[in-house]
Design a protein around this motif. Structure first.
Motif: not given
Length: 404
Positions: A58-79
C-alpha cells in the motif's frame, strides 16, 4: 491501516520487539541498507551485520501508522512510517502492541532481559543451532573451561524450526542440569559469514560470554519409504477410482508400514466441502482443499490417498505443486475407464440424470474431463478386476520404494 508481514518479516519483528536486535528499534530504510551492504554498519556508523526489512504494497507517507498483524489478525506492533521506497520497502520504528501467542514451543521464547535475569551475572556459553548437535563433548569442555552455564539457542524459524527445537531439548537431556534452552526465530541469511555474525549478535544479546555455532544440517533426501506421498486418483464418475483407492488403503493398512490418510471425493464433499456447488469454481476449490489436507499429511511423512474426479489439468497441477513444495512425492493415477463403460455401469444413476438435464455441468456429459498427460500410472478397469488394479498401484509403490 493494517498489514500482515510475511513469515521472515514476522520473525524479524519478534526479535525487534523482544530486544534481541538492539540497537535496532525498527525496520531499516534505504540509507541504512546501503551502509549495511557496503560497510557492515548502520548509516550512523553503528556496527550491524544484516538486512532487517519490511515491504508493504500500500502507498504510505512519512508519519503514517501501520498496525502489523500476525496471520490470524492479532495486532503485534505499530509501525510509524519514516520512509517508503517505490518497491514498497518501508522503514520506521515499531512499538509492541502484543506478544506472539501462536507457534510450537512458544513457552521457550524468552526476551534477553528475562534470560539475563535468570543468569544473574553468571557467564554463559551460547550455542546457536540450525540442526542437531553431533558432538556435545566440545560444548561441555568449553563450558567447563569458562566455568559457564550452557545456553542452547535453537534457531526456530520456518519449516525446520520445530525439529531444531526438539533437537535442542534432546541435547539438553545429555548436558548439565542447569542448561537453558531458548527458542529464537532467527531467519537464515544467504551469506554464511553474515548469518554467523548475526548469530553471534543474538548470542551476545542473551548475555553470552562466548558463542559456538552448531553445524548447519546436511539436507539429504530420505529414502522413499520415509518420505511423504500423495497417491492422487483421477477419473470419470464410475471409473472405479474410489473402489481402487479403498482397496489400496486396505492393502496398506494390512502391511502396516505406512500411516495412511484416505480422502474420497464424495466423503470430502459431505464434510470438508459441505455447501459447495458443482460449478467449476467450487469444484476447483474442493480439489484444492483435498490437496491441502493431503499435503499436510504428507508433510509429516504420511501417505495420503485421494480419489476425486478432478477434471481440470490446471487444478491437478496445483495439487502436485502443493505436495512437492512440502518435500513430499506425488503419484498421479489416471483411472482411464472410457465414458461408455462408466455410463453403462452408472451405479448411482447420475449419468441418466445428467442426460435428462437434471444435473447441470456433469463431467463427461455436459462438462469436460481433461485427460492427464502427466499420470505416473494409467489403469482401465473395463476388463480387469479391482484386485488386479490395486495390485498394479501397489506394485508401482513397491517399485518406487514408497512401500517395502
Amino acid at each position: 491501516m493494517e498489514w500482515t508481514p510475511d513469515a521472515r518479516e514476522l520473525a524479524d519483528l519478534e526479535l525487534l520487539l523482544s530486544g534481541v536486535f538492539e540497537p535496532l528499534t525498527g525496520f531499516l530504510g534505504h540509507d541504512d541498507l546501503h551502509a549495511v551492504h557496503e560497510r557492515g554498519t548502520l548509516a550512523d556508523g553503528t556496527p550491524w551485520p544484516a538486512s532487517v526489512t519490511l515491504h508493504v504494497s500500500a502507498d504510505l507517507s512519512p508519519g503514517d501508522e501501520v498496525t502489523l498483524l500476525d496471520p490470524e489478525g492479532l495486532p503485534l506492533a505499530a509501525l510509524t512510517v519514516a520512509a517508503q521506497e517505490p518497491d514498497g520497502l518501508t522503514s520506521g520504528p515499531v512499538k509492541g502492541l502484543g506478544t506472539p501467542e501462536h507457534g510450537p514451543f512458544a513457552r521457550l521464547r524468552r526476551t534477553p532481559a528475562e534470560v539475563k535475569a535468570e543468569l544473574g551475572g553468571r557467564p554463559a556459553l551460547a550455542v546457536t543451532m540450525r540442526g542437531p548437535l553431533d558432538d556435545l563433548s566440545e560444548i561441555v569442555a568449553t563450558a567447563k573451561e569458562l566455568d559457564a552455564l550452557i545456553m542452547l539457542l535453537p534457531l526456530s524459524y520456518g519449516e525446520p524450526g520445530p525439529a531444531v527445537v526438539r533437537a535442542a531439548l534432546r541435547a539438553k537431556e545429555k548436558l548439565p542440569e542447569d542448561t537453558i534452552v531458548v527458542s529464537v526465530p532467527l531467519a537464515p541469511r544467504e551469506e554464511p559469514e553474515i548469518d554467523l555474525e548475526l548469530r553471534e549478535h543474538v548470542a551476545t544479546a542473551f548475555g553470552a560470554a562466548e558463542h559456538l555455532a552448531g553445524p548447519d544440517p546436511v539436507h539429504i533426501p530420505g529414502p522413499p519409504h520415509r518420505r511423504g506421498l500423495v497417491v492422487f486418483f483421477t477419473g470419470l464418475s464410475g471409473s472405479g477410482k474410489s473402489t481402487i483407492a479403498r482397496g489400496l488403503r486396505d492393502a496398506l493398512l494390512e502391511l502396516g508400514s505406512r500411516t495412511v490418510t484416505y480422502l474420497d471425493g464424495d466423503v470430502v464433499r459431505h464434510l470438508l466441502s459441505k455447501g459447495l456447488t458443482f460449478s467449476k469454481a467450487d469444484r476447483d476449490l474442493n480439489i484444492r482443499r483435498i490437496g491441502f489436507v493431503a499435503a499436510e499429511a504428507a508433510r509429516h511423512g504420511g501417505l495420503a490417498i485421494c480419489a476425486p474426479i478432478a477434471p481440470y489439468a490446471a487444478t491437478r497441477e496445483e495439487v502436485r505443486e502443493m505436495v512437492e513444495s512440502v518435500g513430499a512425492d506425488f503419484l498421479l493415477v489416471h483411472v482411464a475407464t472410457p465414458l461408455e463403460e462408466c455410463e453403462r455401469r452408472d451405479r448411482k444413476g447420475l449419468y441418466a440424470k445428467a442426460r435428462a438435464g437434471l444435473i447441470p455441468e456433469f463431467t463427461g456429459v455436459s462438462d469436460p474431463y481433461e485427460e492427464p498427460d502427466d499420470a505416473e500410472l494409467v489403469i482401465d478397469t473395463t476388463h480387469i478386476s479391482i484386485d488386479a488394479a490395486v495390485s498394479q498401484v501397489l506394485g508401482t509403490l513397491r517399485s518406487g520404494g514408497w512401500v517395502r
